[in-house]
Design a protein around this motif. Structure first.
Motif, PDB file in Angstrom:
ATOM      1  N   ALA A 295       0.831  -1.200   0.000  1.00 34.31           N
ATOM      2  CA  ALA A 295       0.000   0.000   0.000  1.00 34.31           C
ATOM      3  C   ALA A 295       0.868   1.253   0.000  1.00 34.31           C
ATOM      4  O   ALA A 295       2.008   1.235   0.470  1.00 34.31           O
ATOM      5  N   TYR A 296       0.334   2.343  -0.531  1.00 34.82           N
ATOM      6  CA  TYR A 296       0.993   3.637  -0.392  1.00 34.82           C
ATOM      7  C   TYR A 296       0.534   4.216   0.940  1.00 34.82           C
ATOM      8  O   TYR A 296      -0.658   4.217   1.250  1.00 34.82           O
ATOM      9  N   THR A 297       1.470   4.704   1.754  1.00 34.86           N
ATOM     10  CA  THR A 297       1.116   5.132   3.107  1.00 34.86           C
ATOM     11  C   THR A 297       1.573   6.559   3.378  1.00 34.86           C
ATOM     12  O   THR A 297       2.662   6.976   2.980  1.00 34.86           O
ATOM     13  N   ILE A 298       0.704   7.286   4.081  1.00 32.79           N
ATOM     14  CA  ILE A 298       0.918   8.711   4.362  1.00 32.79           C
ATOM     15  C   ILE A 298       0.730   8.964   5.859  1.00 32.79           C
ATOM     16  O   ILE A 298      -0.225   8.468   6.469  1.00 32.79           O
ATOM     17  N   ALA A 299       1.638   9.735   6.451  1.00 35.46           N
ATOM     18  CA  ALA A 299       1.480  10.186   7.835  1.00 35.46           C
ATOM     19  C   ALA A 299       1.328  11.701   7.830  1.00 35.46           C
ATOM     20  O   ALA A 299       2.060  12.401   7.112  1.00 35.46           O
ATOM     21  N   GLN A 300       0.389  12.208   8.613  1.00 35.68           N
ATOM     22  CA  GLN A 300       0.249  13.653   8.752  1.00 35.68           C
ATOM     23  C   GLN A 300       1.521  14.212   9.394  1.00 35.68           C
ATOM     24  O   GLN A 300       2.086  13.622  10.314  1.00 35.68           O
ATOM     25  N   ASP A 301       1.982  15.372   8.926  1.00 37.89           N
ATOM     26  CA  ASP A 301       3.232  15.915   9.451  1.00 37.89           C
ATOM     27  C   ASP A 301       3.021  16.573  10.820  1.00 37.89           C
ATOM     28  O   ASP A 301       1.897  16.827  11.249  1.00 37.89           O
ATOM     29  N   SER A 305      -0.361  18.563  12.845  1.00 35.35           N
ATOM     30  CA  SER A 305      -1.018  17.652  13.785  1.00 35.35           C
ATOM     31  C   SER A 305      -1.293  18.347  15.118  1.00 35.35           C
ATOM     32  O   SER A 305      -0.448  19.097  15.612  1.00 35.35           O
ATOM     33  N   VAL A 306      -2.453  18.087  15.692  1.00 28.90           N
ATOM     34  CA  VAL A 306      -2.734  18.575  17.043  1.00 28.90           C
ATOM     35  C   VAL A 306      -1.785  17.894  18.019  1.00 28.90           C
ATOM     36  O   VAL A 306      -1.169  18.536  18.879  1.00 28.90           O
ATOM     37  N   VAL A 307      -1.664  16.572  17.908  1.00 29.16           N
ATOM     38  CA  VAL A 307      -0.689  15.795  18.688  1.00 29.16           C
ATOM     39  C   VAL A 307      -0.001  14.835  17.711  1.00 29.16           C
ATOM     40  O   VAL A 307      -0.659  14.014  17.080  1.00 29.16           O
ATOM     41  N   TRP A 308       1.306  14.933  17.612  1.00 29.55           N
ATOM     42  CA  TRP A 308       2.058  14.122  16.637  1.00 29.55           C
ATOM     43  C   TRP A 308       2.564  12.839  17.288  1.00 29.55           C
ATOM     44  O   TRP A 308       3.735  12.509  17.232  1.00 29.55           O
TER      45      TRP A 308
END
Length: 340
Positions: A295-301, A305-308
């Motif tokens: 799968a192609y996967t993305i994480a919010q930076d 982010s409110v809490v990373w």
């Protein structure tokens, strides 16, 4: 130490919340208030790091107080709500106004319920103390999405603290031609139904709380109920929602890891996994499993982010193809899904 101000019109609730929070070594309850006017003076005097705020209060209700607070002195707020449909609707409005997180009051005084409430209360206050309270995405000129249907594609989204608003921001950009979207947001029962209903009224696509057994169809998002794990089941080439009533995973039910793991096992190569803002590590291992399965996967930076916590844990594991600002995730999905 995390300095907390407890605001609730019930003397019993103020005492309960204070007692539970004081048991944590890193939390100090610096004061309490029974209404908005007392709270305003206590905030000026005590300068708390986090406040817990009752939704329903005399003289000035919690939403009116929150609206004023976010305009004049923004700070991390954890809403304390009744576990009812009305309480859920008001609480979700509070999240839109800038509250960082929320917790539902225990339904009864059973030791098991109180113990779970205690754990979540401390967890949410700690998360709120780390939060950026709130970063609203800049509204760029929307990217025009492709107007074709994406057969056999799938988007999976996981989130926790700050996730209700991040998810709404993403789903508002999705066209009716988008692939099915499965969502695991850490949220209690009753609230998940209200969340789905609120999103459905604000978005072009159809958004429902999954009941189990639904065939996944384009232009529809399926939200995990607040007391079940959401997975997928593939039969004769068609994918369906499947709910699992098993133990919490990573102390959460629904768990993002459970959702991501199920997709990794049966439909990874046609899926895109997205891990949004949230405290803890739930979803990080599942995102890695998705990535390794194709799968192609993305994480919010971190900046958006409110809490990373959750996306940060995924980045540390090397679980994502890229980190993106929240406002750049939908355009990336359109770009990825246009490549057939």
């Amino acid at each position: 130490m995390i300095k907390v101000l407890v605001i609730d019109d019930s003397a019993l609730m103020r005492k309960l919340l204070s007692h539970m929070l004081e048991q944590a070594e890193d939390i100090e309850v610096v004061g309490t208030a029974e209404d908005a006017y007392q709270a305003r003076e206590q905030i000026k005097k005590l300068n708390p790091d986090v406040i817990t705020l009752d939704v329903e209060m005399p003289k000035m209700d919690g939403l009116a107080f929150l609206r004023n607070l976010m305009r004049l002195r923004p700070m991390p707020v954890v809403m304390v709500s009744s576990l009812t449909e009305k309480g859920a609707a008001v609480t979700l409005e509070a999240m839109e106004l800038g509250a960082v997180d929320f917790i539902a009051k225990p339904k009864n005084n059973q030791p098991q319920d109180l113990t779970q409430f205690h754990h979540y209360l401390v967890h949410k206050v700690r998360g709120a103390s780390q939060a950026k309270y709130q970063i609203k995405p800049k509204h760029k000129t929307p990217v025009k999405p492709p107007r074709k249907r994406f057969h056999n594609r799938l988007i999976a989204i996981g989130a926790s603290t700050g996730g209700t608003e991040a998810i709404q921001y993403l789903l508002k950009q999705m066209p009716l031609t988008c692939p099915p979207i499965l969502i695991a947001q850490h949220i209690p029962p009753v609230f998940s139904a209200s969340f789905a209903k609120r999103l459905n009224s604000n978005c072009e696509i159809e958004i429902i709380e999954a009941q189990g057994g639904e065939m996944l169809t384009p232009g529809t998002a399926y939200i995990a109920p607040g007391d079940k794990h959401l997975t997928i089941d593939v039969r004769l080439g068609f994918a369906y929602c499947k709910l699992i009533d098993s133990d919490p995973v990573n102390r959460h039910k629904p768990s993002v890891d459970v959702l991501f793991d199920s997709i990794a096992e049966v439909q990874a190569k046609s899926a895109v996994g997205v891990l949004l803002t949230g405290m803890g590590q739930d979803g990080s291992k599942g995102l890695l499993k998705l990535n390794k399965a194709g799968a192609y996967t993305i994480a919010q930076d971190e900046a958006s982010s409110v809490v990373w916590g959750m996306p940060g844990a995924a980045v540390a594991l090397g679980a994502c193809n890229e980190q993106l600002n929240l406002e750049d995730i939908a355009p990336k999905l359109f770009e990825l899904l246009a490549i057939e």
